[in-house]
Design an enzyme around this catalytic site. Structure first.
Site, PDB file in Angstrom:
ATOM      1  N   GLY B 144       0.825  -1.195   0.000  1.00  0.00           N
ATOM      2  CA  GLY B 144       0.000   0.000   0.000  1.00  0.00           C
ATOM      3  C   GLY B 144       0.863   1.249   0.000  1.00  0.00           C
ATOM      4  N   CYS B 145       0.272   2.363  -0.387  1.00  0.00           N
ATOM      5  CA  CYS B 145       1.033   3.610  -0.486  1.00  0.00           C
ATOM      6  C   CYS B 145       1.448   4.119   0.893  1.00  0.00           C
ATOM      7  CB  CYS B 145       0.221   4.664  -1.235  1.00  0.00           C
ATOM      8  SG  CYS B 145      -1.456   4.919  -0.614  1.00  0.00           S
TER       9      CYS B 145
END
Lengths: 341, 341, 341, 341
Positions: B144-145
């Protein structure tokens, strides 16, 4: 590998030249100058370049720069470029000057910029779409950002002879005002605002006059620049007013499209788009996107162009010129898309 | 030349994969899927790609995609990726999944995402700086970012054992919310604002727990995400609270720098910067910039990291993973600077 | 009609005092000083005030100002206010000082600001929600913008004794940095960016320590400020870490709501909102909006507050103080909503 | 106290009417309608109004609204207002319609909006600076936002007979597009961009034609709207092209100033400013700031105006009309400055 020098590398165009050269397979920055930053790594100022470049700012003479470089970009203010260009040219280096010092004939320059030219030379006006003579040239004067967006927007139609007058209303990102903080660039002044300036007296009008006048000597040009809350980009709205005798009798949409495609058939960086161009689609790239609409009253064609002022409006066009001057492919190192979103 | 497929190409990560692949000398996008856009040129949606790509969206089966591609990026929502991944893997294609479907162990995934997993496989967690086993892997789950920005910021210090707890306060650009308009992304709501959401319940916390827990099993993690008026970027402020017994007795600045440099000595995309990182310096690039300060009270180290959420936080890291999985240089096609200003 | 003087009127807080006073039925600005702008109409600098005010900047002595005014706001930098305050007070004028010169005890001030205090006086800390003694006071020290957003966010919970520590992560609009252009406020640096600064050493921390320490002497405070792309507003995320012995045993949502409503039952400018506050809802107004969420791990409460840094964080709170000092209604001239969208 | 009703209160103009009425000493909102929000407090949607209003959305009939109100603002879409206006008028209530249903003569409306008018009435065009007959009127059609900025910018010069044609290039904030999220208002599309639309076909052109045609029947009007990254404001650049026979022989700066001052001598909300107006100076206020420059070629006058599209361009002008219709002072409740910075 073309060896490149950048004279005046502390500003946005210098930083952008380095960014673009880092993507170029056939050219390499070997020297960047700045008197006040001498000895400091370029990443100190252009922090995005950290790790990519180990270059340091230097403060050499024109002769030293010429000795080490095949092509030199002069990215210093107008009035300063003239101290560099002749020395570089006389040493046999090719030069792309990004200042205003060599874009206009001598007398026009002196009148427009209110100063004596100390070292005039003839350069090619570096907008390859209108000036094929850039190919192989030794010295190119890179155009202003506004004139690039404006001239490319309407050149085909002005050349076709419809236009009585073009009213250019240009909207620029604030990076065009440079790296130094100012009242205008102060965030609380710029955010959520539109700033118009030099409503009728901006010097870039003279460049537009020159370029469109070559295509249609009688054309009347008006130009008003604005700054909008954006870092990069120039969005030009060209209100092209049709000659009185042609009102109601102008080509239709598909005919105008044909005119554009013909005119720009050898111009890889021009994209004629359906609908209206957007700054997002060209941001960071060398493209000039163009769209248009014919006014239902038959007396006006509205043409819109979008460029990145730091790329097609400055450093990217400079590299496009370098490519053509040195005989490599026009798109070399520049054939990449913008960074939307 | 590596042949690349993109499954789910209508969103921002799909567009960004295309942008980045256009800069990659050793890989080429040969297929991009979208059921609803089937038959349309990619430039219709990703207008910045016009002229660069002539690809059209297709709607093939997993087997067809696998047949034509060496590596496939699945850029579909969580819950949909699981319909593609096993089919692709079983055909022998390497896969980088950008969804959340394979980042967590089965039970943790099902609990966190509140759904049954229909097709679980073991993947490597695709953050190469913490997972050298990406090299040569067949299947990678791209992180995920937020977890990318958060984990990279503090991994060296958590690994060194100082930390009792880390409070992550993350500030993201709105592109992380995707290409579809929403209340949050409505310009009048987002401009001049800060929006906090899921103050204590964002699912990405579980990924951070997992990654930091590998380095220090007792570590306590808190995570609160915000959106700020920016398109790209995640700026992570990590408030690292020192273990009680070490308060006032933690390493000094140069020692902490040494810890970072050691930890990341083989990680080309990590830049330890003097002062505080900025989103501008990483925008459009795969770099993660890190800076820190030791609180004068001796009980906290504030670490800040900056990434581009669409590049190092998604598509760029995916290509970094592809490079390592296929045995080419980690930086191939990614070694360029961000686009400041 | 209360006659008001503003000492140091060329900056944002001076302009904002004028804006707010133009809405106040019971007070009137009669004098505004600026040495460098002497003789110029206020509308030259604060262009939004054109037509509303015919006042000109003056350069009078403290005694002259005192003579003409019932209440004086000193809106000059710290270190300069001390040249004005004693003279004004000695003439019997009520004073609200917006600088930092009188917010802290003498020794704490001198240590924090690294300067000798030339003219110390005791003032009331001008946050009426925590300091009812503002009512009728002669001299009030108006709080800093960050301490206002931070202290109001958590005072009820800190007072209730749950908290071991509060980590404040504050996001401010850039107007807090003042009217003078700077590197930070340069639009290309600020737009699409987040800037953290003084990660652990900002002086406002000392004010927060002071205010929360009054409510719970053992509380530990951490504070990290950021600037986000917004002109106005401070969005404070308070990560309140629960005392170890209370983890898992803290009040539930409705109980916490009750604590807030009790604590602020006589505070008209505090709005406890469902969900998460937003800067848009308070922009231009004197409200402080507060929301919160209890972390599912039972060890943290995340509280968020939103204020307009120039209003509740400065000039609005100053007028709220003036109202209470002069015996008129607390909300007089301030009871209007913000300007969303 | 004038009792005010707002029909259609869920959008930005409804919210802005409430905000402005909260500042008005002589009028009070007693009823606000929304079918879909019936029963909900206005603060649920217009969160900035929390605490200021306890009103709830209702869904009454026109007769019920008329019964309770002295003046009603209809803030519903065009095509819907016509379902309300006649019923309200017939009950003897004064009406200000903010839609486009009554701004144009019947046939012009039907042609421009491509629909049959179901309930036409004659209204006064509600731009008091050009229509003194607003005073005492029963029914006023509030002008469009673009036509307000455009007509006020050039009315004095058009009335003086210099102009052959005016090319309006308008730059609007995105709030003009309404409260509902859309592709255009999606932050990643709008930020750092300029969006032009309906390059030659926007319906507001017809209103400008109408207003300027009253002053000079032969005048030619062109109009191109843009949206820039701003929430509020319309910045109009009017390129006024001088009649051929007058080129080089137009009034000088001070004479033009005199023309403006004469024309607007009874118009308190018009401010002729030195230099170029800015959106910041009018944001949140009912002012229209105007500046101009005579082109050195003697064939063009560039006039610039700045308004807040939601105030002078909509809700503020509506209240200005209400004041005049009901015989109270034109500036009542509107005499406050904008909210710069």
């Amino acid at each position: 590998m073309i060896k490149v020098g950048i004279v005046g590398g502390s500003g946005y165009t210098g930083g952008e030249l380095l960014r673009l050269l880092s993507l170029h397979p056939g050219a390499e920055a070997v020297c960047i100058t700045s008197r006040k930053l001498e000895g400091r790594p370029v990443g100190d100022v252009h922090t995005h370049l950290r790790g990519i470049y180990s270059l340091k700012f230097e403060s050499p003479s024109p002769a030293e720069v010429a000795e080490r470089c095949d092509v030199v970009f002069t990215a210093v203010p107008h009035g300063t470029a003239m101290d560099w260009v002749p020395g570089l040219l006389d040493e046999g280096t090719k030069v792309v000057d990004l200042s205003a010092d060599y874009r206009l004939p001598l007398e026009v320059f002196e009148k427009t910029y209110g100063m004596k030219h100390r070292a005039f030379r003839e350069g090619v006006f570096g907008m390859p779409e209108l000036h094929p003579e850039v190919r192989g040239a030794e010295f190119v004067a890179n155009p202003g950002c506004y004139p690039t967006g404006a001239s490319l927007a309407v050149a085909p139609l002005v050349g076709a002879g419809f236009a009585e007058r073009v009213v250019f209303d240009s909207k620029s990102g604030i990076s065009g005002a440079g790296i130094a903080p100012s009242e205008t660039s102060h965030y609380p002044n710029m955010a959520e605002n539109v700033i118009a300036y030099k409503l009728s007296t901006h010097r870039h009008r003279v460049e537009i006059d020159q370029e469109l006048g070559r295509l249609s000597p009688e054309i009347k040009v008006s130009f008003t620049p604005h700054v909008v809350p954006a870092v990069r980009g120039i969005f030009t709205t060209a209100h092209l007013l049709v000659k009185e005798e042609l009102v109601g009798d102008i080509p239709d949409k598909s005919e105008i499209e044909r005119i554009y495609r013909d005119f720009y058939r050898d111009s890889p960086f021009i994209r004629l788009v359906p609908g209206v161009p957007s700054l997002g689609a060209v941001r960071g790239s060398n493209f000039c996107d163009i769209g248009f609409e014919v006014d239902g009253y038959g007396d006006r064609i509205v043409v819109v162009s979008a460029i990145d002022n730091l790329v097609k409006g400055a450093s990217g066009q400079a590299i496009q010129n370098m490519n053509l001057m040195t005989g490599i492919a026009e798109t070399e190192g520049l054939w990449f898309p913008g960074g939307a979103p």
